[in-house]
Design a protein around this motif. Structure first.
Motif, PDB file in Angstrom:
ATOM      1  N   ILE A  17       1.126  -1.258  -0.396  1.00  6.52           N
ATOM      2  CA  ILE A  17      -0.060  -0.129  -0.007  1.00  6.52           C
ATOM      3  C   ILE A  17       0.531   1.425   0.323  1.00  6.52           C
ATOM      4  N   GLY A  18       2.104   1.087   0.379  1.00  8.67           N
ATOM      5  CA  GLY A  18       2.775   2.658   0.829  1.00  8.67           C
ATOM      6  C   GLY A  18       4.005   2.504  -0.106  1.00  8.67           C
ATOM      7  N   PHE A  19       4.146   1.496  -1.236  1.00 13.26           N
ATOM      8  CA  PHE A  19       4.645   1.408  -2.260  1.00 13.26           C
ATOM      9  C   PHE A  19       4.955   2.813  -3.263  1.00 13.26           C
ATOM     10  N   ASP A  20       3.937   3.297  -3.301  1.00 12.16           N
ATOM     11  CA  ASP A  20       3.637   5.077  -4.274  1.00 12.16           C
ATOM     12  C   ASP A  20       4.236   5.896  -3.638  1.00 12.16           C
ATOM     13  N   VAL A  21       4.688   5.474  -2.149  1.00  9.69           N
ATOM     14  CA  VAL A  21       4.712   7.054  -1.151  1.00  9.69           C
ATOM     15  C   VAL A  21       6.438   6.727  -0.691  1.00  9.69           C
ATOM     16  N   SER A  27      12.606  -0.483  -6.664  1.00  5.49           N
ATOM     17  CA  SER A  27      11.617  -1.439  -7.667  1.00  5.49           C
ATOM     18  C   SER A  27      11.437  -1.947  -6.563  1.00  5.49           C
ATOM     19  N   TYR A  28      10.192  -2.969  -7.412  1.00  6.00           N
ATOM     20  CA  TYR A  28       9.139  -3.234  -5.533  1.00  6.00           C
ATOM     21  C   TYR A  28       9.409  -4.197  -5.267  1.00  6.00           C
ATOM     22  N   SER A  58      -4.293   1.375   6.607  1.00  9.89           N
ATOM     23  CA  SER A  58      -3.451   0.383   8.253  1.00  9.89           C
ATOM     24  C   SER A  58      -2.222   1.641   8.548  1.00  9.89           C
ATOM     25  N   LEU A  59      -1.824   1.093   9.350  1.00 10.87           N
ATOM     26  CA  LEU A  59      -1.098   1.958  10.193  1.00 10.87           C
ATOM     27  C   LEU A  59      -0.041   1.139  11.020  1.00 10.87           C
ATOM     28  N   VAL A  78       0.660   5.441   8.352  1.00  8.24           N
ATOM     29  CA  VAL A  78      -0.707   5.454   7.926  1.00  8.24           C
ATOM     30  C   VAL A  78      -0.461   5.233   6.031  1.00  8.24           C
ATOM     31  N   ALA A  79      -1.641   4.520   5.500  1.00  7.24           N
ATOM     32  CA  ALA A  79      -1.560   4.331   4.369  1.00  7.24           C
ATOM     33  C   ALA A  79      -2.992   3.493   3.396  1.00  7.24           C
ATOM     34  N   THR A  80      -3.651   4.534   3.107  1.00  6.44           N
ATOM     35  CA  THR A  80      -5.152   3.642   2.277  1.00  6.44           C
ATOM     36  C   THR A  80      -4.630   3.493   0.884  1.00  6.44           C
ATOM     37  N   PRO A  81      -4.750   2.088  -0.238  1.00  6.68           N
ATOM     38  CA  PRO A  81      -4.568   1.279  -0.683  1.00  6.68           C
ATOM     39  C   PRO A  81      -4.957   3.378  -2.028  1.00  6.68           C
TER      40      PRO A  81
END
Ligand SMILES: CC(C)(COP(=O)(O)OP(=O)(O)OC[C@H]1O[C@@H](n2cnc3c(N)ncnc32)[C@H](O)[C@@H]1OP(=O)(O)O)[C@@H](O)C(=O)NCCC(=O)NCCS
Length: 152
Positions: A17-21, A27-28, A58-59, A78-81
Motif C-alpha cells: 500500500i505504501g509503495f507509491d509514496v 523496484s517493488y 493500515s498504520l 498511515v496508508a490507504t490503497p
C-alpha cells in the motif's frame, strides 16, 4: 467495518500500500525486501481497517521506543490503497486505533510525525508541536512536557 491487529500473512499487502509514496525509486521487490527486514517495522504493531476481508487502511503503532514515554504511543506509516483514498478510511482507522489505545493499552497521548500538511491530522484532533513535524493528541489528564519523540 472494524479494526484489528494485522496478521503476519497480511504484511506484504500492507507494505504494498505504501509503495507509491515510500518506494523511493526502488523496484517493488527491493522495496518489499526492505520492509520485511526493517527493524523499525518489526518494533511496531500493525493495525488494519477491514471490510469483507479487504484491508481498507493500515498504520503502525509504537510504544516504549523512539523516546516515547510511559503512557505514550506513536502512530506511523498511515496508508490507504490508492484506489480507496478519499473515503474516510484512514480517518476511521486513526480514530478507532486511538480509542483502542486509550481504552485497552493505558495510553494517554498519541504522537505522530506528519509527512503531509497537518490539516488532515488537525481535523482528527491532533495538535501541531511548534517548529516540528510532530503532532499529538491526548486525554485531558495528560500533561505534555514538551519533549518530542525521535522520528519514526
Ligand atoms: C494520507 C492518506 C493515508 C489518507 O487516506 P484516506 O483514506 O484517503 O484518508 P481520508 O479519506 O480519511 O481523508 C482524506 C483527506 O486526506 C487528505 N490528504 C491525503 N493525502 C494528502 C497529502 N499528500 N497532502 C495533503 N492532504 C492529503 C485529502 O486531501 C483528504 O482531505 P479532503 O477530505 O479535504 O479532500 C492516503 O492519502 C495515503 O495513503 N497516502 C499515501 C501515504 C501517506 O502519505 N501517508 C501519510 C503519512 S504522514
Amino acid at each position: 467495518m472494524f479494526i484489528r491487529k494485522a496478521e503476519r500473512h497480511e504484511l506484504d499487502t500492507i507494505y504494498a500500500i505504501g509503495f507509491d509514496v515510500w518506494g523511493d525509486g526502488l523496484s517493488y521487490e527491493k522495496y518489499v525486501a526492505g520492509c520485511r527486514g526493517s527493524n523499525k517495522y518489526q518494533a511496531g504493531t500493525w493495525y488494519v481497517l477491514i471490510d469483507n476481508d479487504q484491508i481498507l487502511s493500515s498504520l503502525i503503532v509504537y510504544q516504549n521506543i523512539f523516546g516515547l514515554k510511559e503512557g505514550c504511543a506513536g502512530i506511523g506509516s498511515v496508508a490507504t490503497p490508492n484506489s480507496l483514498r478519499g473515503r474516510g478510511y484512514a480517518s476511521d482507522l486513526i480514530n478507532s486505533v486511538k480509542k483502542e489505545l486509550y481504552i485497552n493499552h493505558n495510553v494517554k497521548a498519541i504522537f505522530l510525525h506528519s509527512d503531509i500538511p497537518p490539516k488532515f491530522y488537525q481535523r482528527l484532533g491532533f495538535t501541531t508541536i511548534k517548529g516540528s513535524d510532530c503532532m499529538y493528541i491526548s486525554m485531558d489528564t495528560y500533561d505534555f512536557d514538551g519533549s518530542l519523540p525521535a522520528y519514526f
